[in-house]
Design an enzyme around this catalytic site. Structure first.
Site, PDB file in Angstrom:
ATOM      1  CD  GLU A 187      -1.044   0.860   3.573  1.00 16.94           C
ATOM      2  OE1 GLU A 187      -1.437   2.016   3.313  1.00 16.94           O
ATOM      3  OE2 GLU A 187      -1.253   0.290   4.658  1.00 16.94           O
ATOM      4  CE  LYS A 236      -7.040   7.448   5.511  1.00 15.89           C
ATOM      5  NZ  LYS A 236      -7.485   7.702   6.891  1.00 15.89           N
ATOM      6  CB  SER A 249     -11.474   1.395   8.735  1.00 17.40           C
ATOM      7  OG  SER A 249     -10.728   1.376   7.544  1.00 17.40           O
ATOM      8  CB  ALA A 250     -13.644   2.071   3.654  1.00 13.52           C
ATOM      9  CG  ASP A 251      -8.753  -0.390   5.818  1.00 19.04           C
ATOM     10  OD1 ASP A 251      -8.903   0.277   4.781  1.00 19.04           O
ATOM     11  OD2 ASP A 251      -7.816  -0.214   6.628  1.00 19.04           O
ATOM     12  CE  LYS A 283       0.365   2.031  14.603  1.00 16.06           C
ATOM     13  NZ  LYS A 283       0.508   2.935  13.496  1.00 16.06           N
TER      14      LYS A 283
HETATM   15  N1  PSU Z   1      -3.108   1.852  10.681  1.00 11.03           N
HETATM   16  C1  PSU Z   1      -1.773   1.959  10.841  1.00 11.03           C
HETATM   17  N2  PSU Z   1      -1.047   2.581   9.885  1.00 11.03           N
HETATM   18  C2  PSU Z   1      -1.622   3.104   8.752  1.00 11.03           C
HETATM   19  C3  PSU Z   1      -3.040   2.962   8.601  1.00 11.03           C
HETATM   20  C4  PSU Z   1      -3.729   2.331   9.573  1.00 11.03           C
HETATM   21  O1  PSU Z   1      -1.253   1.505  11.835  1.00 11.03           O
HETATM   22  O2  PSU Z   1      -0.915   3.671   7.897  1.00 11.03           O
HETATM   23  C5  PSU Z   1      -3.670   3.488   7.341  1.00 11.03           C
HETATM   24  C6  PSU Z   1      -3.912   2.329   6.363  1.00 11.03           C
HETATM   25  O3  PSU Z   1      -3.710   2.797   5.042  1.00 11.03           O
HETATM   26  C7  PSU Z   1      -5.391   2.015   6.593  1.00 11.03           C
HETATM   27  C8  PSU Z   1      -5.949   3.399   6.857  1.00 11.03           C
HETATM   28  O4  PSU Z   1      -6.004   1.391   5.493  1.00 11.03           O
HETATM   29  O5  PSU Z   1      -4.963   4.026   7.656  1.00 11.03           O
HETATM   30  C9  PSU Z   1      -7.296   3.359   7.545  1.00 11.03           C
HETATM   31  O6  PSU Z   1      -7.842   4.646   7.571  1.00 11.03           O
HETATM   32  P1  PSU Z   1      -9.389   4.859   7.963  1.00 11.03           P
HETATM   33  O7  PSU Z   1      -9.474   4.474   9.422  1.00 11.03           O
HETATM   34  O8  PSU Z   1      -9.654   6.309   7.729  1.00 11.03           O
HETATM   35  O9  PSU Z   1     -10.173   3.938   7.087  1.00 11.03           O
HETATM   36 MN    MN Z   2     -13.291   6.576   9.790  1.00  7.23          MN
END
Ligand code: PSU
Ligand code: MN
Length: 300
Positions: free
Chosen positions: A25, A86, A138-140, A157
């Site tokens: 990524e 991002k 998260s969209a993940d 984390k």
């Molecule tokens: N957690 C980490 N390091 C990161 C991210 C998450 O420890 O760099 C990044 C990753 O790219 C993850 C994104 O997909 O943050 C998630 O962001 P959000 O919560 O806005 O979906």
């Molecule tokens: Mn969010």
């Protein structure tokens, strides 16, 4: 395949010959690590994937075009450009239409990898359900539920609510495997004490489960948690005060939406000085190697 998806020549060759590939990524390059370490780490992850016998495919968006596999000068440009967007799933049409530069999150990297036909992806930590904010998901997570890519990570984390994150994955049918562990790793810490669905001690064992999932025709990915190497692990109690302080700062500064995760990551990293960065790099390298082993096991 959308016309604007560019494959580097090594990635194209590996796809044609059914050779192992590991997607990497780019949000960690632009938003996760400071300069100049970001470029050094991005290069090292690619090198480690190669040394382990797979082809790296760093995924990013340059001038609105999707890339799977970057040339060295493109990687350098990405690492040294200010204000790269991002890009998670919902940002993909915006950044492509506006011809901007974009660093892909886990969700967007999975999606691009799947379009390219890449099955395995290595990252540091995934996004999840935020603490005290059960609707900030998260969209993940929905990406893992719908896109058939294996994500190798060091867990998530502890800035996140790990029990709720695992509940979400269970509800949406995402198998969570522990690589040499019975519990889901918590990024800086080797264990969250939350059980995984299955433990795999080798890349071959993981590959058997991944293959079975694809053969059953079950949509979505598989999440593999690899504990941080022992010598770099940081005790939960050493990180927790920094997390609590970062959460307070986020509330005081009214941080919302996509800014939340980078905000928390930045402040936890600052509050824990260099220790967390060293750990971060060590686990990224470890995950790149494990992902390459799994990619190889899947092609044999
Ligand atoms: N957690 C980490 N390091 C990161 C991210 C998450 O420890 O760099 C990044 C990753 O790219 C993850 C994104 O997909 O943050 C998630 O962001 P959000 O919560 O806005 O979906
Ligand atoms: Mn969010």
């Amino acid at each position: 395949m959308p016309v604007s998806l560019h494959l580097s020549s090594p990635v194209r060759a590996a796809l044609d010959q059914h050779q192992p590939i590991v997607a990497l990524e780019s949000t960690l390059i632009t938003h996760g690590l400071p300069r100049p370490v970001n470029l050094e780490v991005a290069r090292r992850l690619e090198a480690l994937v190669r040394e382990t016998g797979a082809t790296p495919a760093t995924i990013a968006i340059l001038a609105g075009e999707l890339y799977a596999g970057l040339e060295p000068d493109q990687l350098e440009r990405l690492a040294n450009t200010d204000n790269v967007r991002k890009v998670s799933r919902r940002d993909l049409p915006i950044v492509t239409a506006q011809q901007g530069h974009g660093a892909t999150t886990v969700a967007a990297t999975m999606w691009v990898a799947a379009q390219a036909g890449i099955k395995v992806f290595a990252t540091g930590g995934i996004g999840g359900v935020h603490r005290g904010q059960p609707f900030d998901v998260s969209a993940d997570l929905p990406e893992l539920a719908q896109t058939s890519v294996v994500v190798v990570c060091a867990g998530a984390k502890a800035i996140l609510d790990l029990p709720l994150t695992l509940e979400w994955l269970e509800t949406h049918g995402v198998p969570v495997l522990g690589f040499g562990t019975d519990t889901f790793p918590a990024f800086y810490s080797r264990s969250s004490s939350l059980p995984v669905d299955a433990r795999c001690n080798t890349a071959e064992e993981a590959a058997r489960i991944i293959r079975a999932k694809f053969e059953l025709g079950l949509p979505g990915g598989v999440l593999i948690g690899v504990p941080i190497p022992e010598e770099y692990a940081v005790a939960n109690e050493d990180i927790e005060p920094a997390i609590l302080q970062a959460l307070k700062m986020a509330e005081a500064e009214n941080v919302r939406g996509k800014a939340m995760t980078p905000f928390l990551l930045k402040h936890v990293s600052e509050l824990t000085a260099g220790e967390s960065q060293k750990a971060n790099i060590a686990l990224l390298e470890n995950n790149a190697r494990v992902a390459a082993q799994i990619a190889r096991a899947l092609t044999t």
